[in-house]
Design an enzyme around this catalytic site. Structure first.
Site, PDB file in Angstrom:
ATOM      1  N   ARG A  55      -2.045  -3.640  11.393  1.00  0.00           N
ATOM      2  CA  ARG A  55      -0.668  -3.162  11.249  1.00  0.00           C
ATOM      3  C   ARG A  55      -0.739  -1.815  10.558  1.00  0.00           C
ATOM      4  NH1 ARG A  55       4.341  -4.656  12.150  1.00  0.00           N
ATOM      5  NH2 ARG A  55       6.072  -4.089  10.789  1.00  0.00           N
ATOM      6  N   LYS A  66       0.833  -1.205   0.000  1.00  0.00           N
ATOM      7  CA  LYS A  66       0.000   0.000   0.000  1.00  0.00           C
ATOM      8  C   LYS A  66       0.868   1.255   0.000  1.00  0.00           C
ATOM      9  CE  LYS A  66      -4.149  -1.854   2.250  1.00  0.00           C
ATOM     10  NZ  LYS A  66      -5.053  -1.749   3.427  1.00  0.00           N
ATOM     11  N   ALA A 110      -2.549   1.283   6.552  1.00  0.00           N
ATOM     12  CA  ALA A 110      -2.895   0.271   7.557  1.00  0.00           C
ATOM     13  C   ALA A 110      -3.650  -0.868   6.898  1.00  0.00           C
ATOM     14  CB  ALA A 110      -3.743   0.897   8.668  1.00  0.00           C
ATOM     15  N   ASP A 111      -3.620  -2.010   7.562  1.00  0.00           N
ATOM     16  CA  ASP A 111      -4.438  -3.137   7.133  1.00  0.00           C
ATOM     17  C   ASP A 111      -4.911  -3.878   8.374  1.00  0.00           C
ATOM     18  OD1 ASP A 111      -5.281  -4.609   4.586  1.00  0.00           O
ATOM     19  OD2 ASP A 111      -4.631  -6.234   5.896  1.00  0.00           O
ATOM     20  N   THR A 112      -6.183  -4.260   8.372  1.00  0.00           N
ATOM     21  CA  THR A 112      -6.787  -4.948   9.505  1.00  0.00           C
ATOM     22  C   THR A 112      -7.235  -6.335   9.077  1.00  0.00           C
ATOM     23  OG1 THR A 112      -7.572  -2.857  10.450  1.00  0.00           O
ATOM     24  CG2 THR A 112      -8.635  -4.867  11.226  1.00  0.00           C
TER      25      THR A 112
END
Length: 206
Positions: free
Chosen positions: A118, A60, A81-83
């Site tokens: 993260r 990203k 961010a990534d969830t």
């Protein structure tokens, strides 16, 4: 934390199309602009959650840098961010259908899973390119109450969780499915507010 929309050193570029992340930054009164990266978020076979999350946020970040125009590439901070929802070692992404959402919610019912976000902060500049200066993964444990088959079907059919990892939205009617949260609530929504502010304050200190 001294952040002003007119200060190019601390301008935030949010690399996400998530309305939940935008709402969290707005609640924190952090000024930002949005750029949406296009990244393949497929999980590689056998990929561990931590490895997956790090790979996706770095992808990203690279995609965002390619999107910035000359003015935006002046010194600023990029946030990506990534969830992910992890249940019994399996990464649960966004459901492909209502039936898929039913399967996910049914599997989570009466059990505890983890939500990991993260996030990565990086400086951007025309000369230096893009330079990460903070990366952190925050984990929250979420427990669903036992659900009847009717409740599983009704929630999946509502459509609320169709665009969300794990097929539920803790900030919506999905809150009625959750009996306990251990850790950051905003992390489950999509961005750990406390940890983000601490990281930004650490950067802002002389």
């Amino acid at each position: 934390m001294s952040i002003s929309p007119n200060d190019p050193v601390t301008r935030i570029i949010l690399g996400s199309g998530s309305p939940r992340r935008r709402e969290i930054l707005e609640a924190l009164r952090i000024p930002f602009i949005v750029r949406i990266p296009q990244v393949d978020e497929s999980v590689n076979e056998g990929e561990e959650p931590e490895v997956y999350l790090d790979r996706i946020v770095r992808a990203k970040l690279a995609a965002i840098h390619a999107l910035l125009d000359e003015g935006e590439r002046q010194r600023a901070i990029v946030l990506v961010a990534d969830t992910s929802v992890i249940h019994r070692g399996e990464i649960l992404g966004k459901p492909a259908s209502v039936e898929d959402a039913e399967d996910m919610v049914r599997s989570l019912a009466g059990d505890t899973h983890e939500v990991k976000t993260r996030f990565l902060l990086a400086f951007t500049g025309e000369d230096a390119g893009i330079v990460p200066f903070h990366a952190e993964t925050v984990t929250t444990r979420v427990t669903f109450r036992a659900l009847s088959e009717e409740e599983v079907r009704d929630y999946a059919a509502s459509g609320e969780g169709l665009d969300k990892a794990g097929a539920y939205a803790v900030q919506g009617f999905g809150a009625s499915l959750v009996s306990r949260i251990e850790g950051s609530y905003s992390n489950v929504v999509g961005l750990p507010a406390c940890e983000l502010v601490v990281a930004l304050r650490r950067h802002a200190q002389p």
